[in-house]
Design an enzyme around this catalytic site. Structure first.
Site, PDB file in Angstrom:
ATOM      1  N   ARG A  18       0.812  -1.355  -0.119  1.00  0.00           N
ATOM      2  CA  ARG A  18       0.496  -0.103   0.120  1.00  0.00           C
ATOM      3  C   ARG A  18       0.540   0.915   0.082  1.00  0.00           C
ATOM      4  O   ARG A  18       2.091   0.998   1.033  1.00  0.00           O
ATOM      5  CB  ARG A  18      -1.064   0.119   1.581  1.00  0.00           C
ATOM      6  CG  ARG A  18      -1.991  -0.979   1.415  1.00  0.00           C
ATOM      7  CD  ARG A  18      -2.627  -0.940   1.951  1.00  0.00           C
ATOM      8  NE  ARG A  18      -3.382  -1.722   1.963  1.00  0.00           N
ATOM      9  CZ  ARG A  18      -4.698  -2.014   1.467  1.00  0.00           C
ATOM     10  NH1 ARG A  18      -5.280  -0.431   0.019  1.00  0.00           N
ATOM     11  NH2 ARG A  18      -5.336  -3.041   1.512  1.00  0.00           N
ATOM     12  N   LEU A  19       0.524   2.185  -0.087  1.00  0.00           N
ATOM     13  CA  LEU A  19       1.222   3.717  -1.194  1.00  0.00           C
ATOM     14  C   LEU A  19       0.928   4.197   0.991  1.00  0.00           C
ATOM     15  O   LEU A  19      -0.418   4.360   1.184  1.00  0.00           O
ATOM     16  CB  LEU A  19       0.415   4.701  -1.454  1.00  0.00           C
ATOM     17  CG  LEU A  19       1.063   4.513  -3.015  1.00  0.00           C
ATOM     18  CD1 LEU A  19       0.745   5.084  -3.817  1.00  0.00           C
ATOM     19  CD2 LEU A  19       2.253   4.702  -3.447  1.00  0.00           C
ATOM     20  N   ASN A  62      11.646   2.228   2.733  1.00  0.00           N
ATOM     21  CA  ASN A  62      10.846   0.861   1.588  1.00  0.00           C
ATOM     22  C   ASN A  62      12.373   0.386   0.441  1.00  0.00           C
ATOM     23  O   ASN A  62      13.947   0.951   0.188  1.00  0.00           O
ATOM     24  CB  ASN A  62      10.059   1.638   0.699  1.00  0.00           C
ATOM     25  CG  ASN A  62       9.143   0.273  -0.199  1.00  0.00           C
ATOM     26  OD1 ASN A  62       8.798  -0.632   0.646  1.00  0.00           O
ATOM     27  ND2 ASN A  62       9.034  -0.033  -1.241  1.00  0.00           N
ATOM     28  N   HIS A  73      12.689  -1.136  -2.536  1.00  0.00           N
ATOM     29  CA  HIS A  73      12.381  -1.994  -3.798  1.00  0.00           C
ATOM     30  C   HIS A  73      13.351  -3.102  -4.665  1.00  0.00           C
ATOM     31  O   HIS A  73      14.623  -2.750  -5.180  1.00  0.00           O
ATOM     32  CB  HIS A  73      11.719  -0.714  -4.651  1.00  0.00           C
ATOM     33  CG  HIS A  73      11.163  -0.823  -6.146  1.00  0.00           C
ATOM     34  ND1 HIS A  73       9.587  -1.800  -6.048  1.00  0.00           N
ATOM     35  CD2 HIS A  73      11.821  -0.852  -7.208  1.00  0.00           C
ATOM     36  CE1 HIS A  73       9.641  -1.753  -7.158  1.00  0.00           C
ATOM     37  NE2 HIS A  73       9.884  -1.020  -7.638  1.00  0.00           N
TER      38      HIS A  73
END
Length: 190
Positions: A91-92, A107, A109
């Site tokens: 989720r953003l 985060n 990635h």
């Protein structure tokens, strides 16, 4: 002792590696809470195994994103955390948490950002026929994988592409880079 909270939605391989590195003393902080938006996620079982408190919620049961982020914020304020670590959280993050924890949400990635933002970055890299991909740790902002980059590590890949092999190698990088980066950020906050 400093405290970190991990947000995750899936299997929790990065969650578990961070917990292990914390228990070994390689991360100078306690993993104080798991926040999870998927009641079926395997990461919950891992948190229970390590006796880490969980905050599991169904976003659909709240009137708005702001409402469930306010619930999360109340839990976080009670813990007095140093850092929020996203590890497969799908989720953003909205303004409620971004304003409460500026430059304290990170985060990981599976690409060399700014390339291949969003879902299935490995699939995007394969489809683009690239020869180099990798892993990025970045600060979280209001966009999708658009925050300021903290650390990156590249991975050379060559055709024919074997997705499972690339995923395995990406996870190997993540499991080293993320704990190392978390510790560096914690040291900067002393």
């Amino acid at each position: 002792m400093k405290k970190i909270v991990i947000f995750a939605s899936g299997t929790g391989s990065n969650f578990e590696e961070i917990v292990i590195q914390s228990l070994r003393g390689n991360i100078d902080a306690e993993v104080a809470l798991l926040v999870c938006d998927n009641q079926e996620a395997f990461v919950i079982e891992k948190a229970n195994r390590y006796k880490i408190e969980t905050c599991v919620f169904d976003p659909r049961s709240y009137a708005s994103k702001k409402a469930y982020e306010q619930m999360i914020l109340r839990r976080l304020k009670a813990i007095d955390i140093t850092l929020i670590v996203l590890a497969g959280y799908m989720r953003l993050i909205g303004p409620t948490l971004l304003h409460a924890y500026p430059n304290r949400i990170i985060n990981i990635h599976p690409s060399l950002l700014p390339a291949f933002k969003g879902l299935d970055a490995i699939g995007q890299a394969i489809k683009a026929n690239v020869r180099v991909t990798g892993v990025t740790v970045h600060y979280v902002d209001a966009g999708m994988d658009t925050g300021r980059i903290i650390a990156q590590e590249a991975l050379a890949i060559t055709p024919p592409y074997h997705r499972k092999k690339i995923e395995h190698e990406i996870h190997q990088i993540e499991h080293k880079l993320y704990p190392k980066t978390i510790q560096q950020l914690l040291e900067e906050r002393l």
